[in-house]
Design an enzyme around this catalytic site. Sequence first.
Site, PDB file in Angstrom:
ATOM      1  N   VAL A 288       1.499  13.864  -2.122  1.00 45.98           N
ATOM      2  CA  VAL A 288       1.451  14.040  -0.671  1.00 45.98           C
ATOM      3  C   VAL A 288       2.780  13.646  -0.037  1.00 45.98           C
ATOM      4  CG1 VAL A 288      -1.037  13.705  -0.581  1.00 45.98           C
ATOM      5  CG2 VAL A 288       0.460  11.723  -0.351  1.00 45.98           C
TER       6      VAL A 288
ATOM      7  N   LYS B 122      -5.181   6.654  -3.447  1.00 39.21           N
ATOM      8  CA  LYS B 122      -5.394   7.650  -4.508  1.00 39.21           C
ATOM      9  C   LYS B 122      -6.116   6.951  -5.651  1.00 39.21           C
ATOM     10  CE  LYS B 122      -1.344  10.362  -4.792  1.00 39.21           C
ATOM     11  NZ  LYS B 122      -0.178  10.841  -5.582  1.00 39.21           N
TER      12      LYS B 122
ATOM     13  N   LYS C 197      10.281   2.314   2.575  1.00 45.29           N
ATOM     14  CA  LYS C 197      10.413   2.895   3.891  1.00 45.29           C
ATOM     15  C   LYS C 197       9.105   3.545   4.322  1.00 45.29           C
ATOM     16  CE  LYS C 197      14.918   4.395   2.198  1.00 45.29           C
ATOM     17  NZ  LYS C 197      15.675   5.598   1.794  1.00 45.29           N
ATOM     18  N   GLY C 198       8.270   3.854   3.353  1.00 45.90           N
ATOM     19  CA  GLY C 198       7.121   4.729   3.580  1.00 45.90           C
ATOM     20  C   GLY C 198       6.107   4.263   4.603  1.00 45.90           C
TER      21      GLY C 198
ATOM     22  N   ASP D  40      -1.609   4.100  -5.580  1.00 45.85           N
ATOM     23  CA  ASP D  40      -2.173   4.958  -6.631  1.00 45.85           C
ATOM     24  C   ASP D  40      -2.521   4.146  -7.879  1.00 45.85           C
ATOM     25  OD1 ASP D  40       0.497   4.785  -7.374  1.00 45.85           O
ATOM     26  OD2 ASP D  40       0.861   6.927  -7.315  1.00 45.85           O
TER      27      ASP D  40
HETATM   28  N1  HPA Z   1       3.755  10.913  -2.348  1.00 39.89           N
HETATM   29  C1  HPA Z   1       4.801  10.108  -2.041  1.00 39.89           C
HETATM   30  N2  HPA Z   1       4.956   8.890  -2.548  1.00 39.89           N
HETATM   31  C2  HPA Z   1       4.011   8.454  -3.419  1.00 39.89           C
HETATM   32  C3  HPA Z   1       2.905   9.243  -3.774  1.00 39.89           C
HETATM   33  C4  HPA Z   1       2.778  10.532  -3.212  1.00 39.89           C
HETATM   34  O1  HPA Z   1       1.808  11.304  -3.477  1.00 39.89           O
HETATM   35  N3  HPA Z   1       2.147   8.510  -4.639  1.00 39.89           N
HETATM   36  C5  HPA Z   1       2.788   7.325  -4.768  1.00 39.89           C
HETATM   37  N4  HPA Z   1       3.917   7.282  -4.045  1.00 39.89           N
END
Ligand code: HPA
Length: 187
Positions: free
Chosen positions: A149, A127, A40-41, A99
């Site tokens: 974050v 990251k 969803k992000g 990340d």
């Molecule tokens: N925040 C939220 N979701 C994530 C993060 C983070 O820092 N790193 C990888 N997925």
Amino acid sequence: MKKLLVSEQEIKEICARIGKEITDKFIGDENPPIIIGVLKGAAPFMMDLIKEIKCFVELDFVQYSSYQRTKSTGVVVMKKDISTDIKGRNVIIVEDIVDTGKTFAKMVEYLHTYEPLHIYTCTLLDKKARREVEFECDFVGKEIPNYFVYGYGLDYLEYFRNTKEIYYIDDEKIIIDELNNKKEWNY
Ligand code: HPA
Ligand code: MG
């Protein structure tokens, strides 16, 4: 209190810059890219980014799970697959954050089984300090330190995706207190 990492203005500038980079790459191409947002992000970022792209594009979404709270397991489980035939097409996968790179690399590997022409990768946040596999995104919004974050798509326990800015956690107790008092919204 919340700690600001990326302001609304900076997010706007990032969307404008990457939108132009994508436009410059694909304008005049008779094979328009399919932009695949990772749910969803990436949804808020993708919606702002596409409005800065001034050429033909198609949209699709995928959803996979891999992230358990603040730890990456590196295992990709598909929850929602693409619904477009990407064979022979240019594809741009849009993520909120990279990340370790392990899940994003697995995602790219998976989409390659559909035989697209080329897969490009785009992330709002990178990251890099946490990278465990060699993985470079083609379009990067901003490189950030190894903070947890949240905001603008990125969640903390599924909350805070609906903010206009991105914050970082330096004291987890503060955000836990906020979640224990949902009558108050400080964002
Ligand atoms: N925040 C939220 N979701 C994530 C993060 C983070 O820092 N790193 C990888 N997925
Ligand atoms: Mg993500």
